[in-house]
Design an enzyme around this catalytic site. Structure first.
Site, PDB file in Angstrom:
ATOM      1  N   THR A  24       1.248  -1.262   0.240  1.00 52.16           N
ATOM      2  CA  THR A  24       0.456  -0.094  -0.098  1.00 52.16           C
ATOM      3  C   THR A  24       0.827   1.310  -0.130  1.00 52.16           C
ATOM      4  O   THR A  24       2.319   1.252   1.099  1.00 52.16           O
ATOM      5  CB  THR A  24      -0.513   0.309   0.721  1.00 52.16           C
ATOM      6  OG1 THR A  24      -0.454   0.356   2.497  1.00 52.16           O
ATOM      7  CG2 THR A  24      -1.685  -0.990   1.612  1.00 52.16           C
TER       8      THR A  24
ATOM      9  N   GLU B 110      -5.475  -4.045  -0.345  1.00 54.41           N
ATOM     10  CA  GLU B 110      -5.767  -5.091   0.468  1.00 54.41           C
ATOM     11  C   GLU B 110      -6.992  -6.438  -0.566  1.00 54.41           C
ATOM     12  O   GLU B 110      -7.314  -6.876   0.420  1.00 54.41           O
ATOM     13  CB  GLU B 110      -6.431  -4.235   1.577  1.00 54.41           C
ATOM     14  CG  GLU B 110      -5.161  -4.044   2.841  1.00 54.41           C
ATOM     15  CD  GLU B 110      -4.664  -2.488   2.400  1.00 54.41           C
ATOM     16  OE1 GLU B 110      -5.696  -1.954   1.444  1.00 54.41           O
ATOM     17  OE2 GLU B 110      -4.889  -1.427   3.677  1.00 54.41           O
TER      18      GLU B 110
ATOM     19  N   LYS C 183     -13.397  16.860  12.336  1.00 56.10           N
ATOM     20  CA  LYS C 183     -14.526  16.680  13.648  1.00 56.10           C
ATOM     21  C   LYS C 183     -14.519  18.395  14.138  1.00 56.10           C
ATOM     22  O   LYS C 183     -13.249  18.916  14.754  1.00 56.10           O
ATOM     23  CB  LYS C 183     -13.862  15.959  14.384  1.00 56.10           C
ATOM     24  CG  LYS C 183     -13.543  14.599  14.329  1.00 56.10           C
ATOM     25  CD  LYS C 183     -11.941  13.705  14.647  1.00 56.10           C
ATOM     26  CE  LYS C 183     -11.482  12.778  13.349  1.00 56.10           C
ATOM     27  NZ  LYS C 183     -10.395  12.675  12.940  1.00 56.10           N
TER      28      LYS C 183
ATOM     29  N   TRP D   9     -19.059  15.967  12.879  1.00 55.48           N
ATOM     30  CA  TRP D   9     -18.342  15.126  11.816  1.00 55.48           C
ATOM     31  C   TRP D   9     -18.899  16.566  11.012  1.00 55.48           C
ATOM     32  O   TRP D   9     -20.257  16.404  10.253  1.00 55.48           O
ATOM     33  CB  TRP D   9     -18.567  13.592  11.822  1.00 55.48           C
ATOM     34  CG  TRP D   9     -18.285  12.893  13.083  1.00 55.48           C
ATOM     35  CD1 TRP D   9     -19.079  12.110  13.472  1.00 55.48           C
ATOM     36  CD2 TRP D   9     -16.962  12.136  13.073  1.00 55.48           C
ATOM     37  NE1 TRP D   9     -18.821  11.428  14.735  1.00 55.48           N
ATOM     38  CE2 TRP D   9     -17.007  11.939  14.347  1.00 55.48           C
ATOM     39  CE3 TRP D   9     -15.845  13.276  12.685  1.00 55.48           C
ATOM     40  CZ2 TRP D   9     -16.463  11.317  14.537  1.00 55.48           C
ATOM     41  CZ3 TRP D   9     -14.612  11.751  13.369  1.00 55.48           C
ATOM     42  CH2 TRP D   9     -15.076  11.479  14.218  1.00 55.48           C
TER      43      TRP D   9
HETATM   44  P1  ADP Z   1      -3.614   4.108  -0.435  1.00 55.93           P
HETATM   45  O1  ADP Z   1      -4.264   4.397   1.107  1.00 55.93           O
HETATM   46  O2  ADP Z   1      -1.932   4.440  -0.622  1.00 55.93           O
HETATM   47  O3  ADP Z   1      -4.481   5.371  -1.060  1.00 55.93           O
HETATM   48  P2  ADP Z   1      -5.527   2.295  -2.317  1.00 55.93           P
HETATM   49  O4  ADP Z   1      -5.202   2.431  -3.678  1.00 55.93           O
HETATM   50  O5  ADP Z   1      -5.361   0.983  -1.657  1.00 55.93           O
HETATM   51  O6  ADP Z   1      -3.745   3.114  -1.332  1.00 55.93           O
HETATM   52  O7  ADP Z   1      -6.363   3.021  -1.197  1.00 55.93           O
HETATM   53  C1  ADP Z   1      -7.643   2.370  -0.735  1.00 55.93           C
HETATM   54  C2  ADP Z   1      -8.458   3.208   0.010  1.00 55.93           C
HETATM   55  O8  ADP Z   1      -8.653   4.352  -0.983  1.00 55.93           O
HETATM   56  C3  ADP Z   1      -9.394   3.287   0.294  1.00 55.93           C
HETATM   57  O9  ADP Z   1      -9.899   2.671   1.822  1.00 55.93           O
HETATM   58  C4  ADP Z   1     -10.131   4.397   0.212  1.00 55.93           C
HETATM   59  O10 ADP Z   1     -10.097   5.672   1.490  1.00 55.93           O
HETATM   60  C5  ADP Z   1     -10.239   5.479  -1.158  1.00 55.93           C
HETATM   61  N1  ADP Z   1     -10.441   5.012  -2.093  1.00 55.93           N
HETATM   62  C6  ADP Z   1     -10.429   3.276  -2.738  1.00 55.93           C
HETATM   63  N2  ADP Z   1     -11.808   3.696  -4.032  1.00 55.93           N
HETATM   64  C7  ADP Z   1     -13.073   4.888  -3.550  1.00 55.93           C
HETATM   65  C8  ADP Z   1     -13.778   5.558  -4.115  1.00 55.93           C
HETATM   66  N3  ADP Z   1     -14.462   4.584  -5.054  1.00 55.93           N
HETATM   67  N4  ADP Z   1     -14.384   6.610  -3.800  1.00 55.93           N
HETATM   68  C9  ADP Z   1     -13.898   6.892  -1.933  1.00 55.93           C
HETATM   69  N5  ADP Z   1     -12.465   6.314  -2.172  1.00 55.93           N
HETATM   70  C10 ADP Z   1     -12.411   5.482  -2.512  1.00 55.93           C
END
Ligand code: ADP
Length: 543
Positions: free
Chosen positions: A181, A325, A433, A438
């Site tokens: 990640t 993940e 916050k 929120w």
């Molecule tokens: P990083 O954490 O480095 O960005 P990832 O690509 O694994 O790597 O990120 C996953 C995260 O990206 C998710 O937990 C979420 O917060 C965000 N995410 C992924 N797809 C979407 C989406 N369609 N809308 C909003 N957030 C998203």
């Protein structure tokens, strides 16, 4: 029933049998490269043989540091087919992170694009386990450079044993891939994918309820092949026999749009900032495109972006959600048939949510131990489990904070409506916050990006002496457009309760982005954490 193992080599064999004449088009530093699946298959087989000759054995990790092109695609299959593990490495990591993950993953061989070799030369001494660097492209002199021992990819393929035979049948739960990640804080965390997980994930990509990927598609992953398996598209596209288009090194929006138009791409996938760039290009220099699906994920797709593609350009724009993940496909936003009758604005609101759970997975949205009501209002953390969801990080004690009682805790806060559509409110750490209430930075961003003068916008929470935290907005205007701070804040006041409206709004030329093109809120937070405090004291404020 038969217990046939679900293996990547089966996807590959099927594809080779049924679609040998289908085409793979790849943009490289030396121009556009085209070949058939049959030629791709032969080279892939030779790559497995060459890696075996270099000493790679089942279970060994083979890293790639490469752009999206045909050689990277060959590695996508050659490495898992021989039982080894394909570790796709993010080319935008810092030197420290690069050496950390290459060592942590125990990469034995690295496949490196010639124009990315410079990223490894300063850290060569630290990469103690790497036994060979195999270079994609470049001229012969690169092999005499500081990265040693170095081999030419093409030479290795030419010399490889064409009669190489793969190891006996693997266990479907054995590892086939790895990705770290991008880690906004701390060290990157490694996710290991299994053959079974990727097989089932690929199948999910073909479902009519998701991307309906099929032989008749021309698929272009814009999302880098180092970002969560390019969202699984290479595996699914090859299995199902789609034409594949790979956009190569550092493609600009113009290059991407040209490829989409010239190769008649039907399905392309990227993060929202990529689609924003392509939209700008489409508006300044229109091209005729045949996209049946612009697939957008990785960050929230603003409703205004969906609307612009669909209303102005008649390009269906589909929103999906996933994580490294989760292989990564987990939620996919397609309306149910009876929702097609709803007024456009309602449909848009639904389609801008992250959507329905992909068949094959399970989810919960919980607040403490309690599941939230499916009322579109109560917020909780999204939890996922299923055959293509990781159950831990590679050799990392942080696993226990994320994988709890058999569920992946996503760290994303969401609501679910009566129909099961999941709407992300924010990443937990991005929620603002304010005075115990929120505020969703994501909702404010989406609203700002619906303003006709706004190109990009992001919102962060910054320290406030009275309210603890208050929202602060950052905006990039479209070229040739103007809007004042007050115009934009008033625009928000018309849509949100007064206390949601950011305390200030800062114009920028560009919002900093993460290595995969998402807004880099961390760097804004670092720079602007005490902005409101300083503004109050009337001290110097950063540009
Ligand atoms: P990083 O954490 O480095 O960005 P990832 O690509 O694994 O790597 O990120 C996953 C995260 O990206 C998710 O937990 C979420 O917060 C965000 N995410 C992924 N797809 C979407 C989406 N369609 N809308 C909003 N957030 C998203």
């Amino acid at each position: 029933m038969m217990k046939t193992p679900l293996l990547v080599s089966h996807l590959f064999a099927y594809s080779q049998t049924y679609f040998p004449t289908k085409e793979i088009v790849s943009r490289t530093s030396n121009g556009v490269h085209r070949y058939t699946y049959a030629e791709f298959g032969k080279r892939t087989h030779r790559l497995s043989a060459a890696l075996a000759a270099l000493g790679v054995r089942p279970g060994d990790r083979v890293g790639t540091l490469a752009w999206n092109d045909h050689r990277h695609l060959e590695a996508y299959f050659a490495v898992p087919n021989m039982g080894a593990v394909l570790h796709t490495i993010n080319i935008r990591l810092s030197s420290d992170q690069l050496s950390y993950i290459v060592n942590h993953a125990k990469d034995r061989v690295l496949l490196v694009d010639a124009n990315l070799v410079h990223l490894l030369t300063p850290i060569r001494q630290q990469l103690t386990r790497v036994q060979a660097f195999v270079i994609f492209g470049g001229d012969a002199s690169i092999l005499d450079g500081p990265l040693q021992p170095a081999y030419s990819y093409e030479d290795l393929l030419t010399q490889a044993n064409p009669n190489f035979s793969y190891p006996i049948e693997l266990d479907e739960n054995s590892p086939m891939g790895m990705c770290y990640t991008s880690a906004t804080t701390g060290l990157p965390k490694g996710v290991v994918y299994s053959h079974r997980g990727i097989y089932l994930h690929s199948m999910a990509m073909g479902l009519a309820n998701t991307a309906a990927l099929s032989e008749s598609d021309t698929v272009m992953p814009i999302v880098p092949m180092f970002h969560a398996n390019a969202w699984g598209l290479p595996f699914a596209a090859i299995w199902f026999g789609a034409k594949v288009v790979l956009p190569g090194p550092a493609p600009s929006p113009g290059v991407l749009l040209d490829l989409i138009a010239e190769e008649r791409v039907t399905l392309a996938a990227g993060v929202p900032t990529i689609w924003l760039g392509i939209l700008k290009e489409l508006e300044t220099q229109p091209r005729h495109v045949a996209l049946r699906m612009a697939l957008c994920g990785g960050a929230a797709a603003p409703p205004a972006l969906i609307q612009a593609y669909e209303e102005k350009h008649h390009i269906p724009f589909v929103h999906a959600y996933g994580m490294t993940e989760t292989s990564p496909l987990a939620l996919f936003s397609r309306l149910k048939s009876y929702q097609e009758k709803l007024p456009y604005t309602q449909k848009l609101t639904l389609r801008a949510t992250q959507g329905l759970l992909v068949p094959g997975l399970e989810m919960r949205v919980t607040n403490g131990d309690q599941d939230v009501a499916w009322d579109g209002a109560e917020m909780g953390e999204l939890l996922l489990r299923g055959p293509w969801i990781a159950d831990g990080y590679e050799d990392d004690e942080r696993s226990k904070d994320t994988f709890i009682d058999g569920w992946l805790h996503t760290g994303d806060v969401a609501t679910v409506n009566e129909e099961g559509f999941v709407k992300l409110v924010d990443r937990t750490k991005d929620l603002v916050k304010s005075g115990g209430e929120w505020i969703s930075s994501m909702d404010l961003e989406n609203a700002l990006m619906a303003h006709p003068a706004v190109f990009e916008a992001t919102v962060i929470g910054v320290a406030h002496p009275k309210w603890n935290e208050r929202p602060l907005a950052f905006v990039v205007l479209k070229e040739g457009q103007s809007a004042s701070k007050q115009d934009l804040l008033t625009f928000l006041t018309e849509q949100f309760p007064k206390w949601w409206v950011p305390d200030d709004l800062i114009f920028m030329h560009e919002i900093p982005k993460t290595s995969v093109g998402k807004f880099l809120k961390r760097s804004l937070r670092e720079q602007y954490q005490d902005y409101l405090q300083r503004r109050q004291n009337d001290t110097e404020i950063p540009e």
